[in-house]
Design a protein around this motif. Structure first.
Motif, short mmCIF file in Angstrom:
data_model
loop_
_atom_site.label_atom_id
_atom_site.label_comp_id
_atom_site.label_asym_id
_atom_site.label_seq_id
_atom_site.Cartn_x
_atom_site.Cartn_y
_atom_site.Cartn_z
N ILE B 189 0.84 -1.20 0.00
CA ILE B 189 0.00 0.00 0.00
C ILE B 189 0.88 1.25 0.00
CG2 ILE B 189 -1.66 1.33 1.39
CD1 ILE B 189 -2.78 -1.46 2.33
N LYS B 190 1.98 1.19 0.74
CA LYS B 190 2.91 2.32 0.79
C LYS B 190 3.38 2.72 -0.61
CE LYS B 190 7.26 1.76 1.40
NZ LYS B 190 8.52 1.22 1.94
N TYR B 191 3.70 1.73 -1.45
CA TYR B 191 4.18 2.05 -2.80
C TYR B 191 3.12 2.82 -3.59
CZ TYR B 191 8.15 -1.02 -1.88
OH TYR B 191 9.28 -1.58 -1.35
N GLY B 192 1.86 2.44 -3.42
CA GLY B 192 0.79 3.19 -4.07
C GLY B 192 0.73 4.62 -3.55
N LEU B 193 0.80 4.75 -2.23
CA LEU B 193 0.67 6.06 -1.60
C LEU B 193 1.76 7.04 -2.03
CD1 LEU B 193 -0.28 5.16 2.08
CD2 LEU B 193 -1.72 6.29 0.36
N ILE B 194 3.00 6.56 -2.10
CA ILE B 194 4.11 7.49 -2.35
C ILE B 194 4.35 7.73 -3.83
CG2 ILE B 194 5.31 6.93 -0.21
CD1 ILE B 194 7.24 5.19 -1.85
N TYR B 195 3.80 6.86 -4.72
CA TYR B 195 4.33 6.91 -6.09
C TYR B 195 3.29 6.69 -7.18
CZ TYR B 195 8.37 6.55 -9.25
OH TYR B 195 9.32 6.78 -10.20
N ASP B 196 2.14 6.11 -6.87
CA ASP B 196 1.30 5.64 -7.98
C ASP B 196 -0.17 5.55 -7.55
OD1 ASP B 196 0.06 4.38 -10.09
OD2 ASP B 196 1.54 2.77 -10.26
N GLN B 197 -0.89 6.63 -7.84
CA GLN B 197 -2.30 6.67 -7.45
C GLN B 197 -3.11 5.56 -8.13
OE1 GLN B 197 -4.27 10.47 -7.95
NE2 GLN B 197 -6.06 9.72 -6.84
N ALA B 198 -2.76 5.25 -9.39
CA ALA B 198 -3.50 4.21 -10.12
C ALA B 198 -3.31 2.85 -9.45
CB ALA B 198 -3.02 4.15 -11.58
N PHE B 199 -2.09 2.58 -8.97
CA PHE B 199 -1.83 1.32 -8.26
C PHE B 199 -2.63 1.27 -6.96
CE2 PHE B 199 1.34 -1.22 -5.55
CZ PHE B 199 0.88 -2.45 -6.00
N PHE B 200 -2.71 2.42 -6.29
CA PHE B 200 -3.53 2.48 -5.07
C PHE B 200 -4.99 2.13 -5.39
CE2 PHE B 200 -6.18 4.44 -1.86
CZ PHE B 200 -5.51 4.13 -0.68
N ASP B 292 -9.48 11.45 0.36
CA ASP B 292 -8.35 10.56 0.11
C ASP B 292 -7.82 9.99 1.43
OD1 ASP B 292 -8.45 10.77 -2.59
OD2 ASP B 292 -6.93 12.34 -2.75
N CYS B 293 -7.85 10.83 2.45
CA CYS B 293 -7.39 10.37 3.76
C CYS B 293 -8.25 9.21 4.24
CB CYS B 293 -7.47 11.56 4.73
SG CYS B 293 -6.39 11.38 6.15
N GLU B 294 -9.53 9.31 3.99
CA GLU B 294 -10.43 8.23 4.41
C GLU B 294 -10.23 6.97 3.57
OE1 GLU B 294 -14.52 9.59 4.64
OE2 GLU B 294 -13.88 11.16 6.06
N ARG B 295 -9.94 7.16 2.28
CA ARG B 295 -9.66 5.99 1.43
C ARG B 295 -8.46 5.21 1.97
NH1 ARG B 295 -8.85 8.12 -4.56
NH2 ARG B 295 -8.40 5.92 -4.97
N ILE B 296 -7.46 5.93 2.43
CA ILE B 296 -6.26 5.27 2.95
C ILE B 296 -6.61 4.45 4.19
CG2 ILE B 296 -3.92 5.62 3.84
CD1 ILE B 296 -3.87 8.29 2.26
N THR B 297 -7.34 5.07 5.11
CA THR B 297 -7.73 4.37 6.33
C THR B 297 -8.53 3.11 5.98
OG1 THR B 297 -7.90 6.51 7.42
CG2 THR B 297 -8.88 4.64 8.57
N LYS B 298 -9.43 3.26 5.02
CA LYS B 298 -10.29 2.14 4.66
C LYS B 298 -9.48 0.98 4.06
CE LYS B 298 -14.71 1.23 2.43
NZ LYS B 298 -15.67 1.73 1.42
#
Lengths: 365, 365
Positions: B189-200, B292-298
């Motif tokens: 998940i970290k890799y999506g967060l820092i680098y790639d919204q589509a991967f997230f 977006d913050c809520e998407r991360i938590t979810k």
């Protein structure tokens, strides 16, 4: 301060290039060290023999830095993972970070261990070599070999890792036992034999000055030796071809060292005899003329090095320790031989009977 | 053999480039290994947990080689110089030479130690990584970090050293405890967060398939994670700038790990909460929108990861373990924060009161 003899040699390795400073009294000159130290932390690694002689001088040159010390026991038997861990303990206890610089103050054992500690501490920190024996000055200053021994083999654990600088203070040779100066000279003579006839001639003319540790003569001898090693290593980074000529005399020499259990003979002494044996075989094969062969014997003798193996060592001992029977049979015995005075190559192509004759000449039964 | 999902990723590092093979059942395919082995000698290093599960499979794929084994005890507490020496002992006793290949079969601990052993044995031999945990598959496969711990600090002794190949058999995840799969997912998940919204977004859609270890989904998740890490590392080999974004959530996370004495919480679990705290601070600073913050938590919650620190941990604990007071005063507290979902940077420029508010939100007293 009186005029100093000082020579600099730059070892060219791209972004890992570094200078070798050579001269009398360099330990007392701060700038050679401070130019190579990135930040404030320094860890000097030395041994119990060298510390009382030179540690205070080096510390005086490092005023203003956080200087910590690791003082190890003196001897090849302490070149192991325990001593390495001792260095790590000191580094961590004194909270050294990734910008620290290790300084190796001592001979080859200290240099190899400190370099390896630098290669591994926090995945690599800076280090400066201050070699205090002639052998380490002309051998370990170039090539980047670092490591420790394992009970089952020498130098089995290590890394290729380059120093930031090498500072050679020729004054440190004044406290070195004469036999160790001679052992170092064996390697110096080797560089002339394998690579530079003119240097060999220069050594013939200056051997007495060198033995007296005349600053100018010893400085030149060390500089030219390091230059030659750097050229040979640069031409063969992968250690497959040319670099092997640096082992002139080592195959015969190792047999002598093994026979004497690596105790009675210094490495350089064994190599000296080994070089004479290689020269003799080269002569028998018509590669080297008789006169040059005699010049080699004479120079080695004038360097106060032995010219014969231990008297009790037989032809059979050489055959056994060199594993000649098996290796000759497999075509695997490769020897460094002279092509002429000043040129060497590695070959498995020599008549077995001539090798036998060389062994017979150098042994009595 | 049935059709396999298999992906290959080439890590480009000049003459140290290597492939990462990812897919189900790869342990059973000889060629992934034999293509990367230079000669005849192989030393498998694994641990007592992994050996009964996968050692026989790997050995079957290495038929015709001299295969020796070093089986270490399982656990971070054995990631030390003694275990390293154990590997060296086996290598020397079995007479492994400079053409040997070490194979690391296990998680991050085995991979780090085996890589470091390969870096040091005879100044460097080949090694192949076979990571068997999701964390090591997405983290240790790229970056070349190897090493062991010292009683005074983790990973204090090591080297940068690249494998010849990485073989990721996703079937090995079937025996991994679910909590460890989740801990690995925190890094994914970290890799999506820092680098790639589509991967997230892809992770949001496929998180259930991934948790079921669906071969295609897990293979893609691992491959994209390794790709992102390789891109970030390649852009910053010296580890000064961009690479630091790989530490998203780690500063907060380390406080949690320290508070729980590195025992109760898995690293990935602590990082998961740390990422949420970094996201919250980013939101307060107006960098990240509330949605977006809520998407991360979810997503973190759906990955079965914790979303709060240990209940007993106070704001004061965070301040103490992060040394916030001192570091904020010195301007030295640098945090990885999100610029938006899919972009991160490192900054010391955040309002201290907002950091306090984040800490207050995530603690109860």
């Amino acid at each position: 301060m009186k005029q100093m003899t000082m020579e600099t040699l730059q070892v060219e390795l791209g972004d890992r290039s570094y200078p070798i400073y050579i001269g009398a009294g360099l330990l007392k000159v701060s700038s050679y060290f401070t130019d190579a130290i990135r930040r404030k932390q320094v860890m000097i690694v030395t041994n119990e023999t060298i510390a009382p002689l030179y540690l205070a001088q080096l510390e005086a040159s490092l005023e203003g830095f956080q200087v910590d010390k690791t003082i190890l026991e003196d001897g090849e038997q302490f070149k192991n993972l325990d001593s390495l861990n001792n260095i790590f303990d000191h580094l961590l206890t004194q909270k050294h970070n990734r910008t620290t610089t290790l300084i190796a103050l001592g001979g080859g054992v200290i240099g190899d261990m400190t370099g390896f500690a630098a290669a591994c501490y926090q995945r690599g920190v800076d280090f400066i070599q201050v070699p205090t024996t002639l052998l380490s000055q002309v051998d370990s200053s170039v090539g980047g070999k670092t490591g420790v021994n394992h009970p089952q083999g020498k130098n089995m654990i290590g890394a290729f890792y380059q120093p930031r600088a090498v500072v050679i203070d020729t004054d440190t040779l004044k406290t070195l036992p004469a036999a160790e100066v001679s052992a170092g000279l064996a390697e110096v003579i080797k560089y002339g034999l394998i690579y530079d006839q003119a240097f060999f001639s220069w050594l013939e003319e200056n051997i007495d000055l060198i033995k007296e540790l005349d600053a100018a003569a010893i400085t030149h001898a060390i500089k030219r030796s390091c230059e030659i090693k750097a050229e040979v290593v640069a031409a063969d980074e992968t250690e497959q071809g040319l670099r092997a000529i640096l082992n002139l005399g080592h195959t015969f020499g190792h047999a002598i060292e093994a026979y004497t259990h690596y105790k009675e003979w210094l490495h350089g002494e064994a190599v000296a005899v080994g070089m004479l044996m290689a020269a003799d075989l080269s002569r028998r094969m018509g590669r080297l003329n008789e006169q040059d062969c005699e010049r080699i014997t004479k120079l080695i003798s004038r360097a106060d090095l032995p010219v014969r193996p231990p008297v009790s060592m037989t032809k059979g001992d050489f055959i056994r320790y060199m594993a000649i029977d098996k290796k000759v049979l497999d075509g695997q015995l490769r020897l460094v031989l002279l092509e002429s005075l000043g040129r060497a190559d590695v070959t498995a192509d020599f008549p077995a009977d001539m090798l036998q004759e060389t062994l017979a000449l150098f042994t009595t039964h």
